[in-house]
Motif scaffolding. Sequence first.
Motif: not given
Lengths: 333, 265
Positions: A161, B79, B85, B148
């Motif tokens: 991410d 977040v 995810a 998350l």
Amino acid sequence: MTPVELFSEPFMQRALLAALFTGLAAPVIGTYLVQRRLALMGDGLGHVAVTGVAVGLLTGYSPTWTAVVVAILGAIAIEVVRERGNTNGDVALALLFYGGLAGGVLLTGLGGRRAAELQQYLFGSITTISDGDVVVTMVLAALVIVVGVGLSPQLFAVAQDPEFARVAGLRVRFYNLIVAVLAAVTVTVAMRTVGLLLVSALMVVPVATSQQLTRSFRATLVAAMALGTLASVGGLVISAFASYQATVAPGPTIVLLSLAGFVITWPLGVWLRHRARLRRPFADEAPDEHTVSDHDHDHGPGCGHVAVPHDDHVDYVHDGHRHAPHGTHYDEH
Amino acid sequence: MPVIEVQDGAVAISGRPVLRGIDLCVGRGEFVALMGANGSGKSTLVRALTGLRPLSRGAITLFGTPLEDFHEWHRIGFVPQRSGAASGVPASVREVVSSGRLTRRRLLRPLGATDRRAIDDAIELVGLGDRARDGVSTLSGGQQQRVLIARALAADPELFFLDEPTAGVDLPNQKVLTDALASLKERGATIVLVAHELGPLAALVERAVVMRDGRVAYDGEPIPDHAVHEPWLGEAHGHHHHARHESAHEHDHAPHVRSPLEGRP
Ligand SMILES: Nc1ncnc2c1ncn2[C@@H]1O[C@H](COP(=O)(O)OP(=O)(O)OP(=O)(O)O)[C@@H](O)[C@H]1O
Ligand SMILES: [Mg+2]
Ligand SMILES: [Zn+2]
Ligand SMILES: [Zn+2]
Ligand SMILES: [Zn+2]
Ligand SMILES: [Zn+2]
């Protein structure tokens, strides 16, 4: 020549060392590429490295080093395009692919070199590797392994991410660049072992195989390294033995062995995932009774149904439900 | 000293103004709900506040430090608005949550005992204790969202940005998250939360900021979820180009042509 003699030949020992280090290093960086869904980046860099090799052949510098330099430049170019161009990163990758390959072939022609010379880089020639090349291979591979494993928490977070990683204060661009450069280095390391056209296979196939069986990133990485080593050393040994009968090139043997590993584990992975789904306890335990009539046996160890330990008893999965004996009837768990 | 201060902030994406004239000041311990229609600029504001989107105008300070010079990222929890995810390689719940701890870890050091405890606590808190070793891609959408949240909680932040953290999360788990945020708040944490439906979180909200077409249309007492879309909201600011606003909601004028080398602004 007996096998013992064969393996005591210096050329064979050099080849084994090169195979060992390449097999360990290539999947490390392959794991990060697959995680970023850039599995084909190794291929793109391989094609770009062809131009690098041609530059070396043309100028008389060592093709290994010119390939490293050109592949790193290509990797940086891909990274820049990926960062700025968003969605069309794969198109840019493709452009680089063809440019690299065409450039390499053109340059080799210009230099008047025979295609055969380029071929040993395209398809690998691990058994003709020199002492110097083995040392370079080992040093570069060790670098890839140390950085790739040592920085794994950071590299993992950045690939998983990028935005979160940035808010966590990681220098995302820097880590992306590290991965790109390491990928370029890996490509040139593996160039002598399996050849530029098959480099990506050694980076990606072990990862594809290991993720059939693993649930975590760390396990995938470690298993991919083990599988890569197994494939590259195993492939070399197989091709050495097979060469008593026929000409068997080590590069393709390594890749085919690696693919065979995938073919074998794939159904295993499907089965394991299926099993894992069955075994998972249902979130809500709303007991729903059903009668004995549709059962032809008492469930027990070895009855052929999946047994799921559940608190103080064992449930059995059959015909789409979870079966738990309760007194004279059965509950659905 | 305010925790967040935005002065005349504006953001343009590909030359198109998305946020304009944002003035916002959030004090320590405040619980702010950021609301507004789809495309009104909530996520863009959060991304600007976390440094993911550069301002084309104005200035942001976090904890009294200009954003450009801000480096204490362990004080920030984030977040992102997200559908999942998962990535190309399996990753366990624990591994994903562990990456939230990176802000407090030094390079090339293994996880310490404190790190492990924080990670375990965060996973336990979002109710995924029994799934910690499972791959995130095998979890449901709401469970991934909770992963998350745990990742952001693991760093024990002082300033928390949550972009629609409860989208797809069931009511019992929204309550669990509410409790978690309540205890963070008790410890003095500042929370900025984007949500369309506050649900149980409404009890914690002290202040609502409603975005409309890239501007702050309302800033004050908490308001019910449905009031966000009332046309009177924001009239007080005196921007009377309503007809234009309405049409801007219908169609998007952002150009969608892209070439491989086209840059971001
Ligand atoms: N990456 C992008 N490229 C181009 N335009 C964008 C981009 N991200 C956001 N925008 C534009 O910015 C505006 C605000 O978007 P933003 O994501 O901030 O909305 P939002 O309020 O978070 O909406 P939602 O409720 O759907 O999450 C929209 O008009 C959108 O089209
Ligand atoms: Mg949003
Ligand atoms: Zn049975
Ligand atoms: Zn039954
Ligand atoms: Zn019963
Ligand atoms: Zn049971």
